[in-house]
Design an enzyme around this catalytic site. Structure first.
Site, PDB file in Angstrom:
ATOM      1  CE  LYS A   1     -25.839  12.310 -38.396  1.00 17.47           C
ATOM      2  NZ  LYS A   1     -25.847  11.412 -37.211  1.00 17.47           N
TER       3      LYS A   1
ATOM      4  CD  GLU B   1     -24.521   0.045 -48.036  1.00 18.05           C
ATOM      5  OE1 GLU B   1     -25.662  -0.458 -47.973  1.00 18.05           O
ATOM      6  OE2 GLU B   1     -23.666  -0.075 -47.172  1.00 18.05           O
TER       7      GLU B   1
ATOM      8  CD  GLU C   1     -32.391  -3.234 -43.838  1.00 23.45           C
ATOM      9  OE1 GLU C   1     -32.743  -2.045 -43.681  1.00 23.45           O
ATOM     10  OE2 GLU C   1     -31.304  -3.554 -44.351  1.00 23.45           O
TER      11      GLU C   1
ATOM     12  CB  CYS D   1     -27.074  -2.992 -45.282  1.00 25.33           C
ATOM     13  SG  CYS D   1     -25.304  -2.922 -45.559  1.00 25.33           S
TER      14      CYS D   1
END
Ligand code: NAI
Ligand code: MG
Length: 498
Positions: A201, A275, A406, A309
């Site tokens: 997906k 992850e 983040e 990331c």
């Protein structure tokens, strides 16, 4: 003192300041890509209408213009895709001669290379990233991953000596929008090499390169059902996660969703790799080659608009060189060109979505409110589209949100340190542990730092460098499991004793 010397003394540096860097527009042609008006779901080797009957519009974030209608797969659609993957697994793929599996992977890799321009342009149109990056990084690396894992397909018994590796089954794979094609390659290549079949997906904002990839699968004559692509948002993702006939889930995305997935899977026996996010420290010692380090800082945080990331989003500078590094950094930032992703001169493209732009803006505001000092170079942004000026914060306390959370945008927070111990303590003072950078001339210091940094990847005198042979993954809230390298095969094999 002559006028020039006074000028140099004033600048405190001998390097010339870039003042008027005007570049003529150098747009890459868009018409190499044919975007369809609407897309179905890719199940069992062909495009089918979604049973859900639902569709949504995917856009070009640089122009805020609609590109295509994409299917929003529902429960029945996901079920159909998983059944197609199960059939393909049971009826040929898992028992195919490994060298035959390799053949398909090599074909896919070569087709990606042949059609690289098309993929690069599409990736930039749908995601907003500069063509320079999609052309030179995303697409070549995606092909490299298929080449690399094609090589392992018939050597699995060497990858796991004295064990009998066999495939896990049907893998459900959910990927984000920051590297759509590359994340697809990271997920699909090792799964197929080890004999699994896949339902993947893509992220809701960037489905188009995955849908074009279906055409590569057709050209490669991959048996139907080995790879199925279901588009849709988080609801589609959740259906895939909870489908009872999926054996393994691989997820890349936010820590929040990663945690939710882990809860759903607890006790089911399904395999999981995650992850997730990061807040990496990029550590500059006073003996580092400073001009190179500044390039590394810029590449570390402004590459792909900071939608990375493993971005080097916390700069840790040794106190003695702080002023010099910040002066050099600001001057370098003033030369970054922000704008049209399809212009070959663009360094920083469009923010991927309105939602992400709002998140970045809110966190930057929190930095200002909490008392950090903000710097943004003068920069003319296009009128339409989602943009954010490359930003650096100094005077940052470790407790500020911009030092902890983040941001996933072109925003750097700068901290200082005096000793290696202090650098380590600050670097590790985060719930994340995905990556880090160390800049110093001393090899022994690099090794000592790497040993103590709780990060899955530590770059030395470079940043954001990727290779299919190198494992990538996190500690703590950055997730678990590794992708890339021999380690990247492990999640996709069951190991019996030989
Ligand atoms: P997200 O984690 O919601 O989306 C990533 C993927 O997961 C997408 O394909 C999405 O459709 C899917 N998803 C969403 N909810 C799901 C669920 N309940 N079950 C299964 N799949 C689900 O990330 P989002 O909302 O796009 O971004 C939010 C923040 O997450 C970003 O600002 C960034 O900080 C972080 N992020 C980190 C990434 C990374 O590479 N580590 C990638 C994308 C986002
Ligand atoms: Mg989300």
């Amino acid at each position: 003192m002559t006028k020039d010397k006074r000028e140099l003394a004033r600048r405190q540096d001998k390097a010339p300041i870039a003042t008027a860097w005007d570049y003529a527009p150098a747009p890459e042609a868009r018409d190499i890509v044919k975007i369809q008006e609407r897309y179905g779901l890719f199940i069992g080797g062909k495009f089918v209408e979604p049973a859900s009957g639902e569709r949504y519009t995917t856009i070009d974030p640089a122009r805020e213009e609609p590109l295509a209608e994409v299917a929003q797969a529902g429960k029945a659609d996901v079920d159909r895709a998983v059944r197609a993957a199960r059939d393909a697994f049971a009826n040929g793929w898992s028992t195919l001669r490994p060298s035959e599996r390799a053949k398909y992977l090599f074909r896919i890799a070569r087709l990606l290379q042949e059609r690289s321009r098309e993929f690069a342009v599409l990736e930039s149109i749908n995601g907003g990233k500069p063509i320079r990056e999609s052309r030179d990084v995303d697409v070549p690396l995606a092909a490299a991953h298929f080449f690399y894992y094609a090589g392992w397909a018939d050597k699995l018994e060497y990858a796991f000596p004295n064990r009998k590796p066999r495939p896990v089954g049907v893998a459900g794979q959910i990927i984000p929008w920051n590297f759509p094609l590359l994340m697809l390659a990271w997920k699909i290549a090792p799964a197929l090499a080890a004999g699994n079949t896949v339902v993947l997906k893509p992220a809701e904002t960037t489905p188009l390169s995955a849908l074009l990839f279906c055409d590569v699968l057709r050209q490669a004559e991959l048996p139907p059902g080995v790879v199925n692509i279901v588009t849709g948002d988080g609801l589609t993702g959740a259906e895939l996660v909870s489908h009872p006939d999926v054996n393994k889930i691989a997820f890349t995305g936010s820590t929040e969703v990663g945690k939710a997935i882990q809860k759903t899977l607890a006790g089911t026996g399904k395999r999981l790799t995650l992850e997730l996010g990061g807040k990496a420290a990029n550590i500059i010692f006073d003996d580092a080659p400073l001009d190179q380090a500044v390039e590394g800082i810029v590449n570390g945080i402004y590459f792909n608009q900071g939608h990375v990331c493993c971005a080097g989003s916390r700069l840790l500078v040794e106190e003695s060189i702080y002023e010099t590094v910040i002066a050099k950094l600001k001057r370098r930032m003033a030369t970054l060109r922000v704008g049209d992703p399809l212009d070959k001169n663009t360094d920083v493209g469009a923010i991927n979505s309105k939602q992400q732009l709002d998140k970045i803006s809110a966190l930057v505001q929190s930095g200002v409110d909490e008392g950090a000092e903000i710097y943004q170079p003068p920069c003319k942004l296009p009128e339409r589209g989602y943009w954010f000026v490359p930003t650096v914060f100094t005077n940052v306390a470790q407790s500020y949100r911009i030092a902890q959370e983040e941001i996933f945008g072109p925003v750097l927070s700068v901290l200082t340190f005096r000793t290696p111990d202090e650098a380590i303590e600050k670097a590790n003072n985060t719930p994340y542990g995905l990556s880090a950078g160390v800049w110093t001339e001393k090899g022994s210091r690099i090794l000592a730092m790497a040993q103590r940094l709780r990060a899955g990847v530590v770059w030395a005198n470079t940043y954001n460098r990727f290779d299919p042979a190198a494992p990538f993954g996190g500690y703590k809230e950055s997730g678990f499991g590794r992708e890339g390298g021999r380690h990247g095969l492990e999640p996709y094999v069951v190991l019996d004793d030989a």
